[in-house]
Scaffold this motif. Structure first.
Motif, PDB file in Angstrom:
ATOM      1  N   ALA A  38       0.842  -1.169  -0.019  1.00 48.17           N
ATOM      2  CA  ALA A  38      -0.055   0.024   0.181  1.00 48.17           C
ATOM      3  C   ALA A  38       0.897   1.280  -0.020  1.00 48.17           C
ATOM      4  O   ALA A  38       0.569   2.128  -0.690  1.00 48.17           O
ATOM      5  CB  ALA A  38      -0.914  -0.118   1.176  1.00 48.17           C
ATOM      6  N   GLN A  39       2.005   1.176   0.605  1.00 44.39           N
ATOM      7  CA  GLN A  39       2.747   2.446   0.987  1.00 44.39           C
ATOM      8  C   GLN A  39       3.348   2.474  -0.634  1.00 44.39           C
ATOM      9  O   GLN A  39       3.635   3.754  -1.029  1.00 44.39           O
ATOM     10  CB  GLN A  39       3.822   2.214   1.902  1.00 44.39           C
ATOM     11  N   MET A  40       3.892   1.576  -1.182  1.00 50.95           N
ATOM     12  CA  MET A  40       4.633   1.784  -2.353  1.00 50.95           C
ATOM     13  C   MET A  40       3.549   2.367  -3.567  1.00 50.95           C
ATOM     14  O   MET A  40       3.995   3.243  -4.277  1.00 50.95           O
ATOM     15  CB  MET A  40       5.222   0.473  -2.926  1.00 50.95           C
ATOM     16  N   LEU A  41       2.582   1.902  -3.469  1.00 53.87           N
ATOM     17  CA  LEU A  41       1.500   2.222  -4.413  1.00 53.87           C
ATOM     18  C   LEU A  41       1.048   3.815  -4.177  1.00 53.87           C
ATOM     19  O   LEU A  41       0.928   4.447  -5.183  1.00 53.87           O
ATOM     20  CB  LEU A  41       0.419   1.506  -4.393  1.00 53.87           C
ATOM     21  N   SER A  42       1.320   4.100  -2.678  1.00 53.29           N
ATOM     22  CA  SER A  42       0.697   5.505  -2.469  1.00 53.29           C
ATOM     23  C   SER A  42       1.625   6.485  -2.775  1.00 53.29           C
ATOM     24  O   SER A  42       1.060   7.764  -2.958  1.00 53.29           O
ATOM     25  CB  SER A  42       0.372   5.560  -0.987  1.00 53.29           C
ATOM     26  N   THR A  43       2.925   6.007  -3.324  1.00 54.86           N
ATOM     27  CA  THR A  43       3.656   7.248  -3.430  1.00 54.86           C
ATOM     28  C   THR A  43       3.259   8.038  -4.730  1.00 54.86           C
ATOM     29  O   THR A  43       3.570   9.324  -4.962  1.00 54.86           O
ATOM     30  CB  THR A  43       5.220   6.928  -3.682  1.00 54.86           C
ATOM     31  N   HIS A  44       2.420   7.823  -5.555  1.00 57.59           N
ATOM     32  CA  HIS A  44       1.808   8.212  -6.790  1.00 57.59           C
ATOM     33  C   HIS A  44       0.968   9.473  -6.262  1.00 57.59           C
ATOM     34  O   HIS A  44       0.576  10.105  -7.072  1.00 57.59           O
ATOM     35  CB  HIS A  44       1.009   7.194  -7.614  1.00 57.59           C
ATOM     36  N   GLN A  45       0.260   9.310  -5.316  1.00 55.66           N
ATOM     37  CA  GLN A  45      -0.309  10.184  -4.641  1.00 55.66           C
ATOM     38  C   GLN A  45       0.082  11.581  -4.281  1.00 55.66           C
ATOM     39  O   GLN A  45      -0.334  12.714  -3.780  1.00 55.66           O
ATOM     40  CB  GLN A  45      -1.420   9.746  -3.490  1.00 55.66           C
ATOM     41  N   VAL A  46       1.640  11.629  -4.150  1.00 56.83           N
ATOM     42  CA  VAL A  46       2.280  13.012  -4.118  1.00 56.83           C
ATOM     43  C   VAL A  46       1.922  13.791  -4.878  1.00 56.83           C
ATOM     44  O   VAL A  46       1.682  15.266  -4.364  1.00 56.83           O
ATOM     45  CB  VAL A  46       3.754  12.949  -4.021  1.00 56.83           C
ATOM     46  N   ALA A  47       1.630  13.676  -6.146  1.00 61.95           N
ATOM     47  CA  ALA A  47       1.240  14.413  -7.345  1.00 61.95           C
ATOM     48  C   ALA A  47      -0.100  15.376  -6.634  1.00 61.95           C
ATOM     49  O   ALA A  47      -0.401  16.519  -7.026  1.00 61.95           O
ATOM     50  CB  ALA A  47       1.235  13.900  -8.554  1.00 61.95           C
ATOM     51  N   ALA A  48      -1.050  14.460  -6.368  1.00 61.92           N
ATOM     52  CA  ALA A  48      -2.396  14.917  -6.053  1.00 61.92           C
ATOM     53  C   ALA A  48      -2.100  16.021  -4.730  1.00 61.92           C
ATOM     54  O   ALA A  48      -2.781  17.008  -4.697  1.00 61.92           O
ATOM     55  CB  ALA A  48      -3.361  13.711  -5.616  1.00 61.92           C
ATOM     56  N   LEU A  49      -1.333  15.627  -3.729  1.00 66.57           N
ATOM     57  CA  LEU A  49      -1.148  16.643  -2.443  1.00 66.57           C
ATOM     58  C   LEU A  49      -0.416  17.856  -3.096  1.00 66.57           C
ATOM     59  O   LEU A  49      -0.802  18.864  -2.474  1.00 66.57           O
ATOM     60  CB  LEU A  49      -0.214  15.761  -1.704  1.00 66.57           C
ATOM     61  N   GLU A  50       0.421  17.803  -4.202  1.00 67.77           N
ATOM     62  CA  GLU A  50       1.185  18.826  -4.447  1.00 67.77           C
ATOM     63  C   GLU A  50      -0.019  19.985  -5.362  1.00 67.77           C
ATOM     64  O   GLU A  50       0.172  21.148  -5.057  1.00 67.77           O
ATOM     65  CB  GLU A  50       2.173  18.620  -5.586  1.00 67.77           C
ATOM     66  N   ARG A  51      -0.825  19.147  -5.914  1.00 68.47           N
ATOM     67  CA  ARG A  51      -2.064  20.082  -6.687  1.00 68.47           C
ATOM     68  C   ARG A  51      -2.809  20.785  -5.658  1.00 68.47           C
ATOM     69  O   ARG A  51      -3.000  21.995  -5.625  1.00 68.47           O
ATOM     70  CB  ARG A  51      -2.920  19.065  -7.533  1.00 68.47           C
ATOM     71  N   MET A  52      -3.087  20.017  -4.263  1.00 66.51           N
ATOM     72  CA  MET A  52      -3.952  20.584  -3.318  1.00 66.51           C
ATOM     73  C   MET A  52      -3.211  21.732  -2.678  1.00 66.51           C
ATOM     74  O   MET A  52      -3.670  22.686  -2.280  1.00 66.51           O
ATOM     75  CB  MET A  52      -4.261  19.793  -2.270  1.00 66.51           C
ATOM     76  N   ALA A  53      -1.792  21.497  -2.552  1.00 65.20           N
ATOM     77  CA  ALA A  53      -0.981  22.395  -2.082  1.00 65.20           C
ATOM     78  C   ALA A  53      -0.625  23.750  -2.740  1.00 65.20           C
ATOM     79  O   ALA A  53      -0.922  24.771  -2.397  1.00 65.20           O
ATOM     80  CB  ALA A  53       0.439  21.757  -1.638  1.00 65.20           C
TER      81      ALA A  53
END
Length: 240
Positions: A212-227
């Motif tokens: 789950a952690q390895m797959l979740s790293t792709h969500q950094v881009a979504a968090l960058e957009r929210m930031a």
């Protein structure tokens, strides 16, 4: 630092109201999660492993790209990610150790300065018969379930640390630099494990968390957009 007080009959006259937004999640960029929710969290937020001052490990959802800053909140404190970690859904209550001398003995506590503890709140904590109200009792039950999952999750994450498959994870902050203390699973180290340590990870329920952690790293881009969206909102010229 928030002040928490034990929920005892001494609080019989205290009133509270159910949260209607997530303002209580301000000022944090990490939220602890448990294994049963890891798949849902990983589908919308990055997961990171973090060690505490006692070198005990746990897994957290990364919700901000600046220390003590939550980028998952909009300007009305609404939650913008697809999933809300369970840890944030019990405010203003928390399960905490009764004392430092009894760290495994847990009791229900209340955040005294929470925005949801107000004189005009529609909810009470205690009934006239001296019992927890149905609403508070339900939250207490949920917190005890969460605590059980949390202990099992920590056990699993510490197994990953013991097998030395966790490595520092450099996540850049929104304004440069990087967030401290974050770790991720090194896939090559995980795949290189001998049979016995790999099976130990399986026995301790650590493998689903690792994937789950390895797959979740792709969500950094979504968090960058929210930031970025949060930064744009803060810089709007109200005179234009």
């Amino acid at each position: 630092m928030s002040e928490y007080v034990a929920v005892t009959p001494a609080l019989r006259d205290l009133r509270w109201r159910r949260f209607t937004d997530y303002r209580h999640a301000q000022g944090r960029h990490l939220v602890p999660i448990t294994a049963p929710e890891s798949g849902k969290v990983a589908s919308s937020l990055p997961l990171a492993f973090v060690a505490d001052e006692n070198n005990e490990w746990n897994v957290h959802a990364l919700i901000g790209l600046e220390s003590e800053c939550n980028h998952c909140l909009d300007d009305r404190f609404g939650w913008r990610a697809a999933y809300v970690p369970a840890f944030l859904r019990t405010s203003p209550f928390r399960l905490m150790p009764v004392s430092d001398e009894k760290p495994t003995s847990m009791a229900l506590f209340l955040e005294r300065e929470s925005p949801w503890v107000t004189p005009d709140g529609e909810e009470r904590i205690w009934t006239s018969a001296g019992q927890l109200t149905e609403q508070v009792s339900s939250i207490f039950t949920f917190l005890k379930q969460w605590q059980t999952h949390d202990l099992r999750t920590r056990h699993a994450v510490n197994a990953l640390a013991e097998c030395e498959v966790l490595v520092p994870w450099v996540v850049e902050t929104h304004h440069g630099g990087s967030l401290p203390g974050l770790f991720r699973v090194d896939e090559s180290r995980l795949c290189a494990l001998e049979d016995e340590p790999y099976l130990e990870l399986k026995r301790r329920g650590a493998l689903p968390l690792a994937y789950a952690q390895m797959l979740s790293t792709h969500q950094v881009a979504a968090l960058e957009r929210m930031a970025s969206e949060a930064g744009a909102s803060e810089s709007v010229d109200i005179m234009s």
